[in-house]
Design an enzyme around this catalytic site. Structure first.
Site, PDB file in Angstrom:
ATOM      1  N   PRO A 145      -6.291  -2.545   4.242  1.00 32.31           N
ATOM      2  CA  PRO A 145      -6.724  -1.455   5.126  1.00 32.31           C
ATOM      3  C   PRO A 145      -7.712  -0.461   4.514  1.00 32.31           C
ATOM      4  CG  PRO A 145      -4.485  -1.059   4.355  1.00 32.31           C
ATOM      5  CD  PRO A 145      -4.870  -2.431   3.876  1.00 32.31           C
ATOM      6  N   HIS A 153     -15.789   4.585  -7.697  1.00 35.43           N
ATOM      7  CA  HIS A 153     -14.874   5.559  -7.082  1.00 35.43           C
ATOM      8  C   HIS A 153     -13.429   5.318  -7.546  1.00 35.43           C
ATOM      9  CE1 HIS A 153     -13.464   8.186  -3.722  1.00 35.43           C
ATOM     10  NE2 HIS A 153     -12.395   7.404  -3.802  1.00 35.43           N
ATOM     11  N   GLU A 154     -12.982   4.093  -7.435  1.00 29.54           N
ATOM     12  CA  GLU A 154     -11.583   3.811  -7.817  1.00 29.54           C
ATOM     13  C   GLU A 154     -11.390   4.007  -9.325  1.00 29.54           C
ATOM     14  OE1 GLU A 154      -9.920   3.924  -5.290  1.00 29.54           O
ATOM     15  OE2 GLU A 154     -11.399   3.285  -3.807  1.00 29.54           O
ATOM     16  N   ASP A 214      -1.628  11.244   6.522  1.00 25.09           N
ATOM     17  CA  ASP A 214      -2.820  10.488   6.897  1.00 25.09           C
ATOM     18  C   ASP A 214      -3.791  11.306   7.750  1.00 25.09           C
ATOM     19  OD1 ASP A 214      -2.618   8.092   5.672  1.00 25.09           O
ATOM     20  OD2 ASP A 214      -2.557   6.910   7.516  1.00 25.09           O
ATOM     21  N   ARG A 274     -10.170  -3.295   7.409  1.00 26.26           N
ATOM     22  CA  ARG A 274     -10.515  -2.061   6.696  1.00 26.26           C
ATOM     23  C   ARG A 274     -10.610  -0.919   7.701  1.00 26.26           C
ATOM     24  NH1 ARG A 274     -15.809  -1.410   2.737  1.00 26.26           N
ATOM     25  NH2 ARG A 274     -15.373   0.737   2.101  1.00 26.26           N
ATOM     26  N   GLU A 334      -9.582  13.458  -3.973  1.00 25.84           N
ATOM     27  CA  GLU A 334     -10.749  12.725  -3.449  1.00 25.84           C
ATOM     28  C   GLU A 334     -12.083  13.439  -3.680  1.00 25.84           C
ATOM     29  OE1 GLU A 334     -10.610   9.694  -2.793  1.00 25.84           O
ATOM     30  OE2 GLU A 334      -8.449   9.402  -2.474  1.00 25.84           O
ATOM     31  N   TYR A 336     -13.138  14.323   1.088  1.00 21.76           N
ATOM     32  CA  TYR A 336     -14.089  13.581   0.263  1.00 21.76           C
ATOM     33  C   TYR A 336     -15.423  14.311   0.142  1.00 21.76           C
ATOM     34  CZ  TYR A 336     -11.088   9.406   0.669  1.00 21.76           C
ATOM     35  OH  TYR A 336     -10.047   8.520   0.602  1.00 21.76           O
ATOM     36  N   GLN A 396       0.083   4.738  -0.989  1.00 24.15           N
ATOM     37  CA  GLN A 396      -0.441   6.038  -0.582  1.00 24.15           C
ATOM     38  C   GLN A 396      -0.529   6.132   0.943  1.00 24.15           C
ATOM     39  OE1 GLN A 396      -4.429   6.965  -1.949  1.00 24.15           O
ATOM     40  NE2 GLN A 396      -4.017   9.141  -2.054  1.00 24.15           N
ATOM     41  N   GLY A 399     -11.069   0.440   1.596  1.00 29.99           N
ATOM     42  CA  GLY A 399     -12.125  -0.111   0.766  1.00 29.99           C
ATOM     43  C   GLY A 399     -11.534  -0.430  -0.588  1.00 29.99           C
ATOM     44  N   GLY A 400     -10.869   0.554  -1.152  1.00 30.83           N
ATOM     45  CA  GLY A 400     -10.224   0.365  -2.445  1.00 30.83           C
ATOM     46  C   GLY A 400      -9.042   1.294  -2.575  1.00 30.83           C
ATOM     47  N   MET A 401      -8.117   0.922  -3.455  1.00 35.42           N
ATOM     48  CA  MET A 401      -6.970   1.776  -3.754  1.00 35.42           C
ATOM     49  C   MET A 401      -6.788   1.767  -5.260  1.00 35.42           C
ATOM     50  SD  MET A 401      -4.549   3.751  -2.754  1.00 35.42           S
ATOM     51  CE  MET A 401      -3.621   4.558  -4.048  1.00 35.42           C
ATOM     52  N   GLU A 402      -6.726   2.981  -5.829  1.00 33.45           N
ATOM     53  CA  GLU A 402      -6.804   3.166  -7.276  1.00 33.45           C
ATOM     54  C   GLU A 402      -5.495   2.890  -8.016  1.00 33.45           C
ATOM     55  OE1 GLU A 402      -6.943   5.446  -4.837  1.00 33.45           O
ATOM     56  OE2 GLU A 402      -6.041   7.344  -5.395  1.00 33.45           O
ATOM     57  N   GLN A 422       0.877  -1.170   0.000  1.00 31.86           N
ATOM     58  CA  GLN A 422       0.000   0.000   0.000  1.00 31.86           C
ATOM     59  C   GLN A 422       0.911   1.215   0.000  1.00 31.86           C
ATOM     60  OE1 GLN A 422      -3.185   0.933  -0.329  1.00 31.86           O
ATOM     61  NE2 GLN A 422      -2.542   3.041   0.041  1.00 31.86           N
ATOM     62  N   HIS A 439     -10.841   7.617 -10.145  1.00 28.64           N
ATOM     63  CA  HIS A 439      -9.465   8.066  -9.885  1.00 28.64           C
ATOM     64  C   HIS A 439      -8.565   7.919 -11.123  1.00 28.64           C
ATOM     65  CE1 HIS A 439      -9.110   9.272  -5.733  1.00 28.64           C
ATOM     66  NE2 HIS A 439      -9.607   8.151  -5.245  1.00 28.64           N
TER      67      HIS A 439
HETATM   68  N1  BES Z   1      -7.099   6.604  -2.465  1.00 29.29           N
HETATM   69  C1  BES Z   1      -8.068   6.207  -1.520  1.00 29.29           C
HETATM   70  C2  BES Z   1      -7.503   5.398  -0.412  1.00 29.29           C
HETATM   71  C3  BES Z   1      -6.430   6.092   0.406  1.00 29.29           C
HETATM   72  C4  BES Z   1      -6.625   7.372   0.851  1.00 29.29           C
HETATM   73  C5  BES Z   1      -5.276   5.437   0.710  1.00 29.29           C
HETATM   74  C6  BES Z   1      -5.632   7.987   1.588  1.00 29.29           C
HETATM   75  C7  BES Z   1      -4.286   6.054   1.447  1.00 29.29           C
HETATM   76  C8  BES Z   1      -4.468   7.339   1.884  1.00 29.29           C
HETATM   77  C9  BES Z   1      -9.214   5.445  -2.171  1.00 29.29           C
HETATM   78  O1  BES Z   1      -9.543   5.885  -3.446  1.00 29.29           O
HETATM   79  C10 BES Z   1     -10.434   5.648  -1.338  1.00 29.29           C
HETATM   80  O2  BES Z   1     -10.863   6.770  -1.236  1.00 29.29           O
HETATM   81  N2  BES Z   1     -10.985   4.597  -0.755  1.00 29.29           N
HETATM   82  C11 BES Z   1     -12.177   4.641   0.052  1.00 29.29           C
HETATM   83  C12 BES Z   1     -13.353   4.165  -0.726  1.00 29.29           C
HETATM   84  C13 BES Z   1     -14.299   5.155  -1.190  1.00 29.29           C
HETATM   85  C14 BES Z   1     -15.506   4.576  -1.859  1.00 29.29           C
HETATM   86  C15 BES Z   1     -14.549   6.373  -0.427  1.00 29.29           C
HETATM   87  C16 BES Z   1     -12.007   3.686   1.209  1.00 29.29           C
HETATM   88  O3  BES Z   1     -11.002   3.006   1.279  1.00 29.29           O
HETATM   89  O4  BES Z   1     -12.885   3.618   2.048  1.00 29.29           O
HETATM   90 ZN    ZN Z   2     -10.455   7.809  -3.350  1.00 28.63          ZN
END
Ligand code: BES
Ligand code: ZN
Length: 618
Positions: free
Chosen positions: A281, A310-311, A390, A570, A333, A398, A156, A283-286, A154, A314
């Site tokens: 950790p 969402h992903e 973070d 998660r 975001e 968002y 980001q 939901g998704g990572m793009e 991971q 991105h």
């Molecule tokens: N890029 C993010 C995940 C992220 C953010 C990783 C900051 C590390 C640091 C990803 O696109 C994201 O926003 N995931 C969300 C899902 C979404 C539908 C809001 C998540 O993981 O919950």
């Molecule tokens: Zn995102």
């Protein structure tokens, strides 16, 4: 596509006019930022050749990172490195000196490599260590199929430097080639052109031909299968997951088509999703070409697939047009949530889109309440210097970001707004944007030409939510509220009123229990709807949150909460539940569970929960 050329990097243009020497200052290409030691205006990486061997027995990655570099006669190039064992360095194939700077808790160390005027490539021989934060090594027991180990990365926000020494700033863009050697019974995939089946020798080669930011370099290794959805979309997963993922995400090609119709061509050729083990950790990572996803999104009824939208979004907002620094994270975001909701509207209609938007609106309200003593944290543009990036990665970026863009859309009209966004992605493709750069673009391409005044400054630089916010309405949610209040008034449950409810309606129902709800009410609802055993992870999560805050212990819910927290890593789910324990003055109970679950979590979840529960003290 824009290439990084020496021309862009020129800081001072010098030329002779007769006798007179005139110096014209040009703006440096890269802005100052506080989360990387690199000085890309002096010397910058442009391409990575990575050659690594992954050893699951010792849990170590060993290898060489070779970079093509550009510079104007610099004497050193500075990279970021954290928890890496740097063995030796070369410049154009010959040994050269390196130096590691003092260790910083957030950033790691500056890795200074000596180069000469004409150095074209540098090589770094290195090893990861047990502390490497990007990696999570999983035992077979922690996977779906329980037979083989698993590894995922991971990157980001600033974790790529913990598995590859690199200039780890989102402003950097590199192409990459990689050779990855893994145990023969496993398959490796990256954010690049990927294999569809295992090789006989366990050696995999990858190519990412579009320039991407370092936080998007990603690797996953496991006993994986692939199943195509269309000729450019498909799913990777362990054997027992891949069919389920294929069914859940079967609308993926339609999502790509809808996204392209909105904001222009998909520039990355392939869009695949890999379903990871439950400790992932996020939901998704793009990660480009290959989104990493949590298995908790597989609900069996496609009800949580806005995460895939969402992903996918991105691929434009984030991967194509990238936030210049982590202070501009809302550009990644906020735009992505806006785009995600537009994709969902295109596929499933306005009602579904508005329900998703309203759930985000409520998340935003909760986040604002949580920051009531830190109003600065509710600005879109943040100042995260000396902080972990973070800390700024919450609902504000968002959902306030989304609300700002939706308000803009409502102000200028959809047609003008869509044309503007499409151009924004096209104009800035494969480059980075600062908040200030975006504002200038907005003024000269949307607000100015249409003669519109808008309180952009207030939205971006001030705390809270401006008065001119768009109001999002859902008749379905109004109906949910009516059903909830009528139950609370009469304690009679009319199941017919909930017939055909979607996941979003159930989530809204549960999240809106008043503080005064009794355990008797909860018990009645659980008897009627069996929330405690919900198979939908979002419904389960919000129900568990209510059970914890209102001291409900019926139907074996305590056991299910503990089981969920041990299995699922998660961060959003886990931190919501641990926060609920704290709020209900049950931090001791939380710690008993956390002691059992902590070793299953990835470092980003561990860091958040350690801080939340003050774990170090125990
Ligand atoms: N890029 C993010 C995940 C992220 C953010 C990783 C900051 C590390 C640091 C990803 O696109 C994201 O926003 N995931 C969300 C899902 C979404 C539908 C809001 C998540 O993981 O919950
Ligand atoms: Zn995102």
């Amino acid at each position: 596509m824009k290439r990084q050329t020496l021309l862009y990097m020129v800081l001072i243009l010098t030329f002779n006019c007769a006798e007179e020497k005139k110096e014209i200052e040009m703006a440096p290409k890269y802005v100052e930022e506080s989360h990387s030691f690199a000085k890309p205006n002096d010397a910058v990486i442009t391409h990575l050749d990575l050659d690594i061997t992954v050893d699951f027995d010792t849990e170590v990655i060993t290898g060489i990172a070779i970079y093509s570099i550009e510079h104007l006669k610099a004497s050193e190039i500075i990279l970021d490195s954290k928890f890496l064992d740097i063995i030796s360095t070369e410049a154009d194939g010959k040994p050269t000196e390196f130096e590691l700077g003092p260790f910083n808790e957030q950033l790691g160390q500056a890795l200074r490599i000596k180069i000469s005027e004409d150095t074209k490539t540098i090589a770094i021989h290195y090893k990861t260590t047990a502390k490497t934060e990007a990696l999570q090594w999983l035992s077979p027991q922690q996977t779906a199929d329980k037979k083989h180990p698993f590894l995922f990365t991971q990157g980001q926000a600033i974790l790529t430097r913990t598995w590859i020494p690199i200039q780890d700033s989102p402003q950097i863009r590199i192409t990459y080639d990689a050779t990855v050697s893994v145990p023969k019974d496993l398959m490796a995939v990256m954010s690049a052109e990927n294999p569809k089946q295992k090789t006989v020798d366990g050696i995999y080669t990858f190519k990412m031909k579009q320039p991407i930011s370092p936080y998007l370099i990603a690797l996953a290794i496991g006993d994986l299968d692939y199943k195509a959805i269309s000729n450019r979309t498909g799913v990777y997963g362990e054997k027992s997951m891949v069919d389920k993922a294929h069914a859940e995400f079967s609308d993926m090609e339609k999502m790509v088509v809808a996204a392209e119709q909105l904001y222009g061509d998909y520039d990355w050729d392939q869009f695949d999703v890999i379903v990871l083990p439950p400790s992932f950790p996020f939901g998704g990572m793009e990660n480009p070409r290959l989104t990493f996803a949590t298995p908790t999104v597989i609900a069996g009824d496609k009800s949580l697939t806005s995460l895939i939208a969402h992903e996918l979004a991105h691929s434009w907002s984030g991967n194509l047009v990238t936030n210049a620094t982590w202070n501009d994270f809302w550009l990644n975001e906020g735009f992505t949530v806006y785009f995600e909701i537009r994709i969902m509207e295109a596929l499933y209609g306005k009602e579904r889109a508005n329900m998703i938007a309203l759930i985000g609106r409520q998340d935003l309200e909760d986040e604002l309440a949580g920051f009531k003593d830190e109003p600065d944290m509710t600005k879109l543009k943040l100042d995260l210097s000396n902080k972990n990036p973070d800390d700024g990665m919450n609902s504000i970026a968002y959902d306030k970001g989304y609300l700002f863009l939706r308000t803009l859309e409502d102000t200028v009209g959809r047609e003008a707004f869509d044309a503007f966004l499409k151009n924004y992605f096209k104009t800035n493709a494969f480059s980075t944007v600062t908040t200030e750069g975006f504002i200038a673009y907005l003024n000269s391409n949307l607000l100015g030409p249409n003669g519109i005044t808008f309180n952009t400054h207030e939205w971006i630089y001030e705390p809270g939510i401006p008065k001119n916010q768009s109001i999002i309405v859902s008749n379905k949610f109004k109906n949910v509220e009516k059903t909830l209040y009528s139950f609370l008034d009469t304690t009679a449950i009319d199941i017919s009123k909930t017939k055909g409810w979607t996941t979003q309606e159930w989530v809204h129902f549960i999240r809106n229990f008043p503080d005064t709800i009794t355990t008797n009410d909860l018990s009645q609802l659980d008897t009627a709807f069996n929330f405690t055993n919900a198979t939908n992870s979002h419904i389960a999560m919000v129900w568990f949150e209510q059970a914890i805050t209102h001291n409900y212990h019926g139907n074996g819910v305590d056991h299910n909460i503990e089981d969920f927290l041990i299995r699922v890593g998660r961060r959003w789910y886990v931190s919501t539940l641990f926060k609920a324990f704290k709020k209900a003055d049950k931090a001791d109970e939380a710690l008993v569970i956390y002691k059992k679950s902590r070793s299953n979590y990835h470092s980003v979840t561990v860091n958040t929960i350690d801080e939340l529960l003050g774990y170090e003290q125990y």
